[in-house]
Motif scaffolding. Sequence first.
Motif, PDB file in Angstrom:
ATOM      1  N   ARG A  86      27.854  44.369  37.756  1.00 23.13           N
ATOM      2  CA  ARG A  86      28.654  43.959  36.604  1.00 23.13           C
ATOM      3  C   ARG A  86      29.012  42.486  36.741  1.00 23.13           C
ATOM      4  N   THR A  87      29.133  41.807  35.626  1.00 20.35           N
ATOM      5  CA  THR A  87      29.493  40.388  35.627  1.00 20.35           C
ATOM      6  C   THR A  87      30.912  40.204  36.144  1.00 20.35           C
ATOM      7  N   ARG A  88      31.804  41.063  35.735  1.00 17.76           N
ATOM      8  CA  ARG A  88      33.209  40.905  36.106  1.00 17.76           C
ATOM      9  C   ARG A  88      33.459  41.041  37.603  1.00 17.76           C
ATOM     10  N   THR A  89      32.841  42.024  38.232  1.00 16.97           N
ATOM     11  CA  THR A  89      33.142  42.308  39.636  1.00 16.97           C
ATOM     12  C   THR A  89      32.088  41.807  40.604  1.00 16.97           C
TER      13      THR A  89
ATOM     14  N   ALA B 203      39.777  39.589  37.830  1.00 17.17           N
ATOM     15  CA  ALA B 203      40.901  38.809  37.311  1.00 17.17           C
ATOM     16  C   ALA B 203      40.458  37.383  36.972  1.00 17.17           C
ATOM     17  N   ALA B 204      39.614  36.789  37.817  1.00 17.69           N
ATOM     18  CA  ALA B 204      39.112  35.439  37.548  1.00 17.69           C
ATOM     19  C   ALA B 204      38.252  35.427  36.285  1.00 17.69           C
ATOM     20  N   TYR B 205      37.436  36.458  36.106  1.00 14.84           N
ATOM     21  CA  TYR B 205      36.600  36.571  34.909  1.00 14.84           C
ATOM     22  C   TYR B 205      37.477  36.689  33.667  1.00 14.84           C
ATOM     23  N   LYS B 206      38.550  37.463  33.769  1.00 16.05           N
ATOM     24  CA  LYS B 206      39.467  37.639  32.643  1.00 16.05           C
ATOM     25  C   LYS B 206      40.142  36.320  32.293  1.00 16.05           C
ATOM     26  N   ARG B 207      40.591  35.569  33.313  1.00 15.63           N
ATOM     27  CA  ARG B 207      41.212  34.270  33.053  1.00 15.63           C
ATOM     28  C   ARG B 207      40.234  33.305  32.387  1.00 15.63           C
ATOM     29  N   ALA B 208      38.994  33.295  32.860  1.00 15.18           N
ATOM     30  CA  ALA B 208      37.986  32.410  32.278  1.00 15.18           C
ATOM     31  C   ALA B 208      37.703  32.780  30.821  1.00 15.18           C
ATOM     32  N   THR B 209      37.662  34.074  30.543  1.00 17.48           N
ATOM     33  CA  THR B 209      37.444  34.529  29.170  1.00 17.48           C
ATOM     34  C   THR B 209      38.617  34.137  28.282  1.00 17.48           C
ATOM     35  N   GLU B 210      39.831  34.311  28.780  1.00 17.57           N
ATOM     36  CA  GLU B 210      41.022  33.923  28.018  1.00 17.57           C
ATOM     37  C   GLU B 210      41.012  32.430  27.739  1.00 17.57           C
TER      38      GLU B 210
END
Length: 122
Positions: free
Chosen positions: A26-29, A86-93
């Motif tokens: 997965r990209t996120r993890t 969490a880093a992926y989520k921050r980058a998306t935000e």
Amino acid sequence: MRLGKAKGNCIEEIPTVLWSYRTTPRTRTRETPFSLTYGAEATLLTEVMIGTLRTSHADEEANSRVLRLNLDIFDEMQEKASICQAAYKRATERYYSQRVKEKAFKVGEYVLRKNEASRAQP
């Protein structure tokens, strides 16, 4: 998509599709769902049937040692995946926040709104 080609045989294709989903990182993890669940990478059936380099030079004793080591670091691997997520989520935000244009409305200004939004929800 694989199920699109199967037409009426989609029930038979579901296990194959699910297996490919579970063994794809997965990209996120940056990990596969299988490895996050079981603490080890899966060997694909085609690798066993065809006999790839990975399966032909497999050593049972070494494999057991590596599996025990993987279980020792399993919690760390899950924590690392959580940090990556969490880093992926921050980058998306950040990506979407850069494109938002802030607009402040003053009392008495006319604004256009959708008709459904003005209806009261029961």
